[in-house]
Motif scaffolding. Structure first.
Motif, mmCIF file in Angstrom:
data_model
loop_
_atom_site.group_PDB
_atom_site.id
_atom_site.type_symbol
_atom_site.label_atom_id
_atom_site.label_comp_id
_atom_site.label_asym_id
_atom_site.label_seq_id
_atom_site.Cartn_x
_atom_site.Cartn_y
_atom_site.Cartn_z
ATOM 1 N N GLY A 14 33.541 51.253 36.356
ATOM 2 C CA GLY A 14 33.390 50.243 37.400
ATOM 3 C C GLY A 14 34.231 49.024 37.122
ATOM 4 O O GLY A 14 34.743 48.853 36.006
ATOM 5 N N HIS A 15 34.376 48.183 38.114
ATOM 6 C CA HIS A 15 35.216 46.990 38.022
ATOM 7 C C HIS A 15 34.703 46.053 36.935
ATOM 8 O O HIS A 15 33.503 45.972 36.683
ATOM 9 C CB HIS A 15 35.225 46.276 39.374
ATOM 10 C CG HIS A 15 36.307 45.253 39.500
ATOM 11 N ND1 HIS A 15 37.617 45.597 39.701
ATOM 12 C CD2 HIS A 15 36.279 43.898 39.431
ATOM 13 C CE1 HIS A 15 38.348 44.498 39.773
ATOM 14 N NE2 HIS A 15 37.562 43.446 39.603
ATOM 15 N N VAL A 16 35.634 45.347 36.330
ATOM 16 C CA VAL A 16 35.288 44.395 35.276
ATOM 17 C C VAL A 16 34.218 43.411 35.772
ATOM 18 O O VAL A 16 34.254 42.978 36.927
ATOM 19 C CB VAL A 16 36.566 43.654 34.783
ATOM 20 C CG1 VAL A 16 37.256 42.910 35.923
ATOM 21 C CG2 VAL A 16 36.253 42.704 33.648
ATOM 22 N N ASP A 17 33.237 43.178 34.916
ATOM 23 C CA ASP A 17 32.155 42.219 35.203
ATOM 24 C C ASP A 17 31.136 42.670 36.253
ATOM 25 O O ASP A 17 30.297 41.881 36.666
ATOM 26 C CB ASP A 17 32.719 40.852 35.649
ATOM 27 C CG ASP A 17 33.024 39.973 34.454
ATOM 28 O OD1 ASP A 17 32.692 40.387 33.319
ATOM 29 O OD2 ASP A 17 33.593 38.885 34.640
ATOM 30 N N HIS A 18 31.204 43.914 36.691
ATOM 31 C CA HIS A 18 30.203 44.357 37.655
ATOM 32 C C HIS A 18 28.884 44.763 36.988
ATOM 33 O O HIS A 18 27.899 45.012 37.670
ATOM 34 C CB HIS A 18 30.766 45.489 38.534
ATOM 35 C CG HIS A 18 31.608 44.963 39.655
ATOM 36 N ND1 HIS A 18 31.828 45.648 40.816
ATOM 37 C CD2 HIS A 18 32.279 43.790 39.777
ATOM 38 C CE1 HIS A 18 32.610 44.915 41.619
ATOM 39 N NE2 HIS A 18 32.898 43.800 40.998
ATOM 40 N N GLY A 19 28.913 44.823 35.633
ATOM 41 C CA GLY A 19 27.641 44.973 34.923
ATOM 42 C C GLY A 19 27.450 46.263 34.135
ATOM 43 O O GLY A 19 26.315 46.674 33.888
ATOM 44 N N LYS A 20 28.553 46.868 33.676
ATOM 45 C CA LYS A 20 28.433 48.104 32.885
ATOM 46 C C LYS A 20 27.658 47.849 31.596
ATOM 47 O O LYS A 20 26.686 48.538 31.300
ATOM 48 C CB LYS A 20 29.822 48.659 32.537
ATOM 49 C CG LYS A 20 30.638 49.053 33.750
ATOM 50 C CD LYS A 20 32.012 49.581 33.362
ATOM 51 C CE LYS A 20 32.912 48.517 32.759
ATOM 52 N NZ LYS A 20 33.360 47.488 33.693
ATOM 53 N N SER A 21 28.118 46.835 30.851
ATOM 54 C CA SER A 21 27.468 46.556 29.560
ATOM 55 C C SER A 21 26.006 46.205 29.754
ATOM 56 O O SER A 21 25.149 46.633 28.976
ATOM 57 C CB SER A 21 28.151 45.390 28.865
ATOM 58 O OG SER A 21 29.516 45.608 28.796
ATOM 59 N N HIS A 95 33.659 49.671 23.390
ATOM 60 C CA HIS A 95 34.362 50.928 23.132
ATOM 61 C C HIS A 95 35.306 51.181 24.293
ATOM 62 O O HIS A 95 34.901 51.622 25.351
ATOM 63 C CB HIS A 95 33.321 52.042 23.006
ATOM 64 C CG HIS A 95 33.902 53.351 22.607
ATOM 65 N ND1 HIS A 95 33.144 54.463 22.364
ATOM 66 C CD2 HIS A 95 35.180 53.738 22.417
ATOM 67 C CE1 HIS A 95 33.938 55.460 22.035
ATOM 68 N NE2 HIS A 95 35.161 55.047 22.069
ATOM 69 N N ARG A 96 36.587 50.903 24.088
ATOM 70 C CA ARG A 96 37.493 50.818 25.223
ATOM 71 C C ARG A 96 38.245 52.114 25.536
ATOM 72 O O ARG A 96 38.524 52.392 26.685
ATOM 73 C CB ARG A 96 38.516 49.697 24.997
ATOM 74 C CG ARG A 96 37.899 48.331 25.093
ATOM 75 C CD ARG A 96 37.729 47.902 26.538
ATOM 76 N NE ARG A 96 36.642 46.967 26.642
ATOM 77 C CZ ARG A 96 35.858 46.843 27.695
ATOM 78 N NH1 ARG A 96 36.028 47.616 28.748
ATOM 79 N NH2 ARG A 96 34.883 45.981 27.717
ATOM 80 N N ASP A 97 38.607 52.850 24.485
ATOM 81 C CA ASP A 97 39.559 53.916 24.777
ATOM 82 C C ASP A 97 38.887 55.239 25.115
ATOM 83 O O ASP A 97 39.135 56.267 24.520
ATOM 84 C CB ASP A 97 40.559 54.088 23.643
ATOM 85 C CG ASP A 97 41.904 54.546 24.196
ATOM 86 O OD1 ASP A 97 41.953 54.889 25.401
ATOM 87 O OD2 ASP A 97 42.877 54.566 23.453
ATOM 88 N N ALA A 186 20.509 45.152 36.793
ATOM 89 C CA ALA A 186 20.478 45.466 35.359
ATOM 90 C C ALA A 186 19.879 44.280 34.614
ATOM 91 O O ALA A 186 19.153 44.441 33.636
ATOM 92 C CB ALA A 186 21.887 45.753 34.867
ATOM 93 N N TYR A 187 20.190 43.104 35.115
ATOM 94 C CA TYR A 187 19.753 41.881 34.456
ATOM 95 C C TYR A 187 18.239 41.734 34.505
ATOM 96 O O TYR A 187 17.592 41.402 33.529
ATOM 97 C CB TYR A 187 20.429 40.703 35.151
ATOM 98 C CG TYR A 187 20.645 39.535 34.237
ATOM 99 C CD1 TYR A 187 21.656 39.568 33.287
ATOM 100 C CD2 TYR A 187 19.840 38.418 34.323
ATOM 101 C CE1 TYR A 187 21.858 38.495 32.442
ATOM 102 C CE2 TYR A 187 20.039 37.337 33.478
ATOM 103 C CZ TYR A 187 21.048 37.385 32.538
ATOM 104 O OH TYR A 187 21.246 36.333 31.701
ATOM 105 N N LYS A 188 17.658 42.000 35.674
ATOM 106 C CA LYS A 188 16.209 41.819 35.839
ATOM 107 C C LYS A 188 15.430 43.109 35.596
ATOM 108 O O LYS A 188 14.206 43.083 35.527
ATOM 109 C CB LYS A 188 15.906 41.335 37.265
ATOM 110 C CG LYS A 188 16.697 40.130 37.698
ATOM 111 C CD LYS A 188 16.003 38.844 37.277
ATOM 112 C CE LYS A 188 16.765 37.654 37.856
ATOM 113 N NZ LYS A 188 16.334 36.390 37.309
#
Ligand SMILES: Nc1nc2c(ncn2[C@@H]2O[C@H](COP(=O)(O)OP(=O)(O)OP(=O)(O)O)[C@@H](O)[C@H]2O)c(=O)[nH]1
Length: 424
Positions: A14-21, A95-97, A186-188
């Motif tokens: 998914g797009h950066v900052d959309h909340g994967k982590s 873990h990027r690659d 994901a946050y809540k």
């Protein structure tokens, strides 16, 4: 390991900052998989800061700070277990690659979870990752529409449906069908493990239920035998023992096998997994097998074992569909980076740039472009500088994918469409 649940490798895209982590963190946290020492340490810090309640958000913020400071993250295992599956998360925080790992088989994804933030909707990398998952042959996908707490108004059903529609269009364009959706925060913690009271309009499953609904990937036992060689040992009293994972087909004691491109043949005398002898080996099994008639020096990592009646294909050249992920300048004919396919790493030359494709439609965008740049999808002709086994992805998907590496990063990924065989 008494009850053997099936194993599932999942990748979060998914797009950066959309909340994967944050989604991964939430799943690990709620399954009790974040290292107790880390939690204890954070709890103490939270108390020092006068925060009365210790929350998931605090854990995530601290993990993020550590990641930004370049510290190793102790999200000890990237694994969690439900009542149905053992899940391993590829591309967990930091873990990027994962592209290379997915392709070279260290961690082929059985499913992808696409995260799309509801307030932002579809962004550039959302499209790219949908296409990438398709190109890499990820068989199943779940879409989680995240940050539902941050829509206006919060937990807005209308916004969920708008974004769902946007994503469905993209999925349909590249041929994904029947992909399930779920609105989450994901946050809540909404709709992750339990149904959210904030979204009474949502009658569908939670993210956890969708994960449990994934199908166990069928074992490709009906395909030709292919075992990429990881290592070769010479064991006193036994003989030559190649080691590798069975990707497709079935290997039996007594089988006649051929290793390519080495072009060496022998007979299988014994098979072992975890030091236990076995009569047959199946896809997914990591085995060592003794082959009579072959010396240790005859074969090496990167060779592929198949039945002598249907040996692995050695390519003189091949036509591939690639996606350029990350190249600092441009790819022109003559470019010769290292291709990673199964266990092989071989320098290959871009012989011809046949055409670029429109990712949305698969139609030709430009015939014979002068160069390719990041984001391009193209059909190309590739010539290995040394003999190399690769198979058309339609026939043996496990042996048809590759990552292109240069300057320490994955610059492109792709799949082999057609092979011009080399006569040995
Ligand atoms: N309001 C709200 N914010 C969220 C939610 N999930 C994540 N965020 C925030 O969005 C930001 C990005 O979240 P990450 O989980 O780091 O996003 P990511 O997709 O992993 O980003 P990269 O790893 O940088 O690609 C952080 O500030 C999170 O706190 C959510 O459900 N609601």
């Amino acid at each position: 390991m008494a009850d053997k649940k099936p194993h599932m490798n999942i990748v979060f895209i998914g797009h950066v900052d959309h909340g994967k982590s944050t989604t991964v963190g939430r799943l690990l946290y709620e399954h009790g998989e974040i290292d107790q020492r880390v939690i204890d340490q954070y709890r103490q810090e939270a108390e020092k800061l006068g925060k009365s309640t210790f929350e998931f958000a605090f854990v995530m913020d601290r993990l993020k700070e550590e990641r930004e400071r370049g510290l190793t993250i102790d999200v000890a295992h990237r694994k969690f277990e439900t009542d149905k599956y053992y899940f391993t998360i590829i591309d967990a925080p930091g873990h990027r690659d994962f592209v290379k790992n997915m392709i070279t088989g260290t961690s082929q994804a059985d499913a992808a979870v696409l995260i799309v933030a509801a307030p932002e909707g579809v962004m550039e990398q959302t499209k790219e990752h949908i296409f990438l998952a398709r190109t890499l042959g990820v068989p199943q996908m779940i879409v989680a529409i995240n940050k539902m707490d941050a829509t206006k108004p919060p937990y807005d059903e209308k916004r969920f449906n708008e974004v769902k529609e946007q994503v469905e269009k993209l999925l349909a364009a590249v041929g994904w069908k029947d992909v399930p959706f779920v609105p989450i925060s994901a946050y809540k913690g909404d709709n992750i493990m339990k149904k959210s009271e904030n979204m009474p309009w949502w009658k569908g499953p939670t993210l956890l239920e969708l994960l449990n609904n994934l199908k166990v990937p069928p074992k490709p036992t009906d395909k030709p035998l292919r075992i990429p060689v990881q290592d070769v040992y010479s064991i006193t009293g036994i003989g030559t023992v190649p080691v590798g994972r069975v990707e497709t087909g079935v290997l039996k004691v007594g089988d006649k096998v051929t290793f390519m491109p080495a072009n060496k043949s022998g007979e299988v005398k014994s098979i072992e997994m975890h030091h236990e002898p076995m009569k047959e080996a199946y896809p997914g099994d990591n085995i060592g097998f003794n082959v009579r008639g072959i010396g240790k020096k005859d074969i090496k990592r990167g060779d592929v074992c198949g039945h002598t009646s249907n040996p692995p294909t050695v390519a003189k050249s091949f036509i591939a569909q690639i996606v350029v992920l990350n190249h600092p300048s441009v790819i022109a004919p003559g470019y010769t980076p290292v291709f990673h396919a199964h266990t092989a790493q071989i320098a290959c030359r871009f012989e011809e740039l046949i055409k670029t494709l429109d990712p949305r439609t698969g139609q030709t965008k430009q015939d014979h472009p002068d160069f390719l740049k990041t984001g391009d999808i193209a059909m190309v002709k590739i010539v290995p500088t040394r003999p190399m086994v690769i198979e058309p992805v339609k026939e043996i998907p496990q042996l048809g994918r590759f990552a292109v590496r240069d300057m320490g990063q994955t610059v492109a990924a792709g799949q082999c469409i057609e092979v011009e065989k080399k006569t040995l």
